[in-house]
Design an enzyme around this catalytic site. Structure first.
Site, mmCIF file in Angstrom:
data_model
loop_
_atom_site.group_PDB
_atom_site.id
_atom_site.type_symbol
_atom_site.label_atom_id
_atom_site.label_comp_id
_atom_site.label_asym_id
_atom_site.label_seq_id
_atom_site.Cartn_x
_atom_site.Cartn_y
_atom_site.Cartn_z
ATOM 1 N N GLY A 106 0.783 -1.245 0.000
ATOM 2 C CA GLY A 106 0.000 0.000 0.000
ATOM 3 C C GLY A 106 0.804 1.278 0.000
ATOM 4 N N HIS B 61 0.523 0.868 -13.102
ATOM 5 C CA HIS B 61 1.241 -0.306 -13.606
ATOM 6 C C HIS B 61 2.730 0.023 -13.688
ATOM 7 C CE1 HIS B 61 1.804 -4.099 -15.637
ATOM 8 N NE2 HIS B 61 2.611 -3.473 -16.487
ATOM 9 N N ASP C 257 -4.130 -4.160 -18.723
ATOM 10 C CA ASP C 257 -3.070 -3.146 -18.830
ATOM 11 C C ASP C 257 -3.064 -2.443 -20.193
ATOM 12 O OD1 ASP C 257 -2.229 -3.821 -16.248
ATOM 13 O OD2 ASP C 257 -0.871 -5.368 -16.987
ATOM 14 N N GLU D 128 5.969 6.208 -9.164
ATOM 15 C CA GLU D 128 4.539 5.889 -9.035
ATOM 16 C C GLU D 128 3.912 6.809 -7.994
ATOM 17 O OE1 GLU D 128 3.628 1.654 -8.539
ATOM 18 O OE2 GLU D 128 5.493 1.132 -9.539
HETATM 19 C C1 GRF Z 1 3.388 -1.238 -7.475
HETATM 20 O O1 GRF Z 1 4.620 -1.345 -8.124
HETATM 21 C C2 GRF Z 1 2.275 -1.265 -8.487
HETATM 22 O O2 GRF Z 1 2.612 -0.625 -9.677
HETATM 23 C C3 GRF Z 1 2.111 -2.732 -8.721
HETATM 24 O O3 GRF Z 1 2.257 -3.326 -7.460
HETATM 25 C C4 GRF Z 1 3.070 -2.488 -6.650
HETATM 26 C C5 GRF Z 1 2.252 -2.159 -5.440
HETATM 27 O O4 GRF Z 1 2.987 -1.442 -4.483
HETATM 28 N N1 GRF Z 1 0.868 -3.019 -9.372
HETATM 29 P P1 GRF Z 1 2.259 -0.814 -3.216
HETATM 30 O O5 GRF Z 1 1.333 -1.891 -2.638
HETATM 31 O O6 GRF Z 1 1.495 0.375 -3.668
HETATM 32 O O7 GRF Z 1 3.378 -0.494 -2.275
#
Ligand code: GRF
Length: 218
Positions: A15, A112, A148, A177
């Site tokens: 998360g 993603h 995706d 991200e």
């Molecule tokens: C992230 O790299 C997301 O892109 C992928 O899973 C990971 C989740 O990370 N789908 P978090 O749970 O937000 O730390």
């Protein structure tokens, strides 16, 4: 701020993207707020983050349902009852069926860890390293029927460094991200994002500096 977009965030694990969204939404001027966090995994750390931030949360364990349709019907009920206007998949590791996606079409976004359309699916970092790409990254996109593959809202690129392992590359991408997910959410909440012919336009144009982050290579 009144009239903030009501967002539900779906998580399966750590998360950290949820945390980035929580942090952004804690700014009183931010145009969205999280009304519910939902995890399909009991014990996911994302739930602790919701708890700490005082955000309502629920666990809908997919293993307790006979099939995907029943699981998604419960998920849909939860999303409707919390009044979610947008659903953010933030490390939500369940594929959603076509009928669920159709119901939430245009209101369902995902993060993603690759520069889509390259490296759809799982193990993106390992595959990027194996392919020898020099630039990797992440994408925020609307979810469509194909995995995706929905309209791209924002992307951030990072360099792939000579000694990268899956973990070092993943960490570099994850940092980005955490930047672009809130940026994309802000733009959606400000109603600046439209889908036209399967492509995202922001303020009517196909590129806005804020939704493109690229590395400085030297
Ligand atoms: C992230 O790299 C997301 O892109 C992928 O899973 C990971 C989740 O990370 N789908 P978090 O749970 O937000 O730390």
């Amino acid at each position: 701020m009144t009239d903030r977009l009501k967002v539900a965030v779906l998580v399966s694990g750590h998360g950290s993207n949820l945390q980035a969204l929580i942090d952004a939404c804690q700014n009183p001027g931010f145009p969205a707020h999280i009304v519910q966090v939902i995890s399909n995994v009991r014990g996911a750390f994302g739930i602790q983050r919701a708890l700490k931030a005082g955000i309502p949360y629920s666990v809908i364990d997919h293993r307790k349902f006979e099939n995907r349709t029943d699981f998604e019907s419960r998920l849909n009920d939860e999303l409707e009852s919390c009044g979610a206007e947008l659903v953010c998949l933030a490390g939500f590791m369940r594929l959603l069926t076509g009928s669920f996606v159709e119901k939430w079409q245009g209101r369902l976004v995902n993060v993603h860890p690759s520069l889509l359309p390259a490296f759809k699916g799982l193990d993106t970092h390992a595959r990027a390293l194996a392919a020898g790409v020099k630039i990797a990254g992440c994408t925020i996109h609307y979810v469509s029927q194909d995995m995706d593959a929905g309209p791209i809202i924002a992307q951030a690129a990072v360099p792939v460094l000579p000694n990268d392992s899956e973990d070092t590359l993943a960490a570099r991408i994850l940092q980005q991200e955490h930047i672009i997910f809130p940026v994309a959410l802000k733009m959606i909440a400000e109603r600046r994002v439209k889908i036209e012919d399967g492509r995202v336009l922001i303020d009517g144009i196909s590129l806005d500096d804020a939704v493109l982050i690229s590395p400085i290579l030297n």
